[in-house]
Motif scaffolding. Structure first.
Motif, PDB file in Angstrom:
ATOM      1  N   SER A 129       5.718   0.334  -3.128  1.00 44.60           N
ATOM      2  CA  SER A 129       7.027  -0.336  -3.176  1.00 44.60           C
ATOM      3  C   SER A 129       6.955  -1.777  -2.671  1.00 44.60           C
ATOM      4  CB  SER A 129       8.066   0.474  -2.399  1.00 44.60           C
ATOM      5  OG  SER A 129       7.568   0.811  -1.136  1.00 44.60           O
ATOM      6  N   SER A 130       6.079  -2.047  -1.697  1.00 45.31           N
ATOM      7  CA  SER A 130       5.998  -3.441  -1.216  1.00 45.31           C
ATOM      8  C   SER A 130       5.439  -4.340  -2.325  1.00 45.31           C
ATOM      9  CB  SER A 130       5.123  -3.529   0.033  1.00 45.31           C
ATOM     10  OG  SER A 130       3.789  -3.143  -0.251  1.00 45.31           O
ATOM     11  N   ASP A 145       8.313  -4.978  -4.807  1.00 45.88           N
ATOM     12  CA  ASP A 145       9.272  -5.974  -4.317  1.00 45.88           C
ATOM     13  C   ASP A 145       8.719  -7.390  -4.491  1.00 45.88           C
ATOM     14  OD1 ASP A 145      10.886  -3.885  -3.627  1.00 45.88           O
ATOM     15  OD2 ASP A 145      10.371  -3.913  -1.493  1.00 45.88           O
ATOM     16  N   LEU A 170      -0.667  -8.569   0.995  1.00 47.17           N
ATOM     17  CA  LEU A 170      -0.040  -7.244   0.997  1.00 47.17           C
ATOM     18  C   LEU A 170      -1.109  -6.161   0.900  1.00 47.17           C
ATOM     19  CD1 LEU A 170       3.012  -7.698  -1.413  1.00 47.17           C
ATOM     20  CD2 LEU A 170       2.995  -7.650   1.080  1.00 47.17           C
TER      21      LEU A 170
END
Lengths: 263, 157
Positions: free
Chosen positions: A212-213, A216, A230
């Motif tokens: 999900s990061s 986003d 990330l």
């Protein structure tokens, strides 16, 4: 292999009713995992219901903005389909990288996702492209379908009929294959869908999951550099002789960047 | 349970009563005595058992005999024209495409499948298409050469 009763079904309905009459039956799709598993006695069903005669389970069609693939469609057929190449080239590319040519000639999309091997390729496509799995009973959203290692939302008597893939604006799949089996040590599907950017990871964890990061970050800036810095946590990722959890976690980032660049 | 299976193997109709769990490779080897199709790993990895079922290359150790009911099966024994080797077999001989020979039947059956789908394959395409066939002797180089030479010969003849 232990003895069992073989039954060939002429249709999906017949397959379901035949399985219902068996004490411990299993559907046989392409058999590329089930038969080796039975040779090792890791599965010992008393009945195999062969879906090979259920012709309505085979085929690829366009339904509006969706590409619908029948459960018994082989990987080779998906890989070679002009319809798939024009609608979702990433899906054709994914199918062309499964196993080897002989496995692709027998293995099926329905069998692959029902088996839910943590290192299989198709789960990344189903989740990454936000597909819907149609069964003889209901339609299951991709995010609900895969539950855990070799575990799906399917009931024991439930048969995958087709998978419906919404056609994405862009998508790409990149995997780091095990050099012997071609299973994904880590595979990542990145897609720009009507539901936003989706990033689905196979091979790394007990079951396919979304990063999900990454989603986003890519939602704001769809470029590989948006993923700089990330990472996914190595907690609960798979560890085996091929790769540690930390190595897999790193590969998720590497494969995701490559997939974005390939979109 | 046993079941009667009928299929065409190398152009000849065959029929037999087999156990439901009989693998296609064992049917070919033990019932029909067509022992050219080998069992290497028995785990669907090595490709020594590769045959064609209805014109498509498959691993016969990972298919039940009964699944081939009504099918047209081709094995290595059906490839040559009597004593005259098929151009692909001849190419393996001419290019030293085999050493111990255990993988060779599967290699030839895969080679024929490769050429059917791609009549003039490049070296890279042959190497990728041989993903499912393992050889422990040759290092593959001469197998790849053999297949490219066989493909050229097949196109010429």
């Amino acid at each position: 292999m232990e003895a069992f009763n073989y039954r060939k079904a002429g249709s999906a309905d017949e397959a379901v009713s035949t399985l219902a009459s068996a004490a411990d039956g299993k559907f046989l799709a392409g058999g590329m995992t089930l038969l080796p598993t039975m040779k090792q006695m890791l599965a010992t069903p008393d009945t195999l219901v062969d879906l090979g005669g259920a012709s309505e389970l085979v085929g690829i069609s366009r339904d509006g903005d969706n590409l619908v693939i029948g459960a018994m469609t082989t990987h080779a057929t998906v890989a070679g389909s002009a319809e798939v190449h024009s609608a979702i080239p990433a899906l054709a590319a994914l199918a062309s990288g499964i196993g080897d040519p002989m496995v692709r000639n027998r293995g099926t999309i329905g069998g692959s996702i029902a088996n839910a091997d943590p290192a299989a390729d198709y789960p990344a496509a189903v989740v990454g492209l936000n597909a819907t799995v149609n069964t003889n009973k209901r339609s299951i959203a991709a995010d609900e379908f895969f539950v855990d290692v070799f575990e799906t939302a399917l009931a024991d008597d439930e048969l995958v009929v087709s998978v419906s893939f919404p056609i994405p604006a862009k998508a790409a799949y990149q995997k780091f294959p095990n050099p012997a089996s071609r299973y994904a040590v880590v595979g990542v599907m990145v897609a720009q869908t009507g539901d936003g950017v989706r990033v689905a990871v196979t091979g790394a964890g007990p079951s396919v999951f979304r990063a999900s990061s990454f989603e986003d970050a890519l939602g704001g800036n769809f470029s590989a550099s948006a993923l700089d810095g990330l990472s996914v946590s190595a907690d609960n990722l798979n560890e085996d002789i091929h790769a540690s959890a930390a190595y897999r976690a790193n590969l998720v980032g590497v494969m995701a960047k490559r997939a974005v660049a390939a979109c | 349970m046993s079941v009667n299976v009928s299929m065409t193997v190398n152009g000849k109709p065959v029929s037999a009563e087999v156990e439901d769990e009989m693998l296609l490779v064992n049917f070919l080897r033990d019932h029909l005595r067509l022992t050219g199709t080998h069992v290497g790993c028995d785990t669907s990895q090595c490709g020594a058992c590769t045959i064609h079922v209805d014109g498509v290359a498959v691993k016969s150790c990972t298919m039940l005999a009964v699944q081939a009911e009504g099918s047209n099966v081709a094995t290595i024994e059906g490839v040559s024209d009597g004593e005259t080797l098929h151009p692909m077999q001849q190419a393996f001989k001419d290019n030293h495409g085999l050493q111990c020979g255990f993988c060779t039947p599967g290699m030839v059956m895969s080679a024929l499948d490769i050429v059917k789908n791609n009549p003039s394959p490049t070296e890279q395409e042959v190497r990728e298409a041989l993903e499912g066939n393992l050889c422990r002797c040759t290092g593959y180089t001469n197998i790849v050469r053999s297949i490219i030479a066989g493909a050229k010969e097949m196109e010429a003849s």
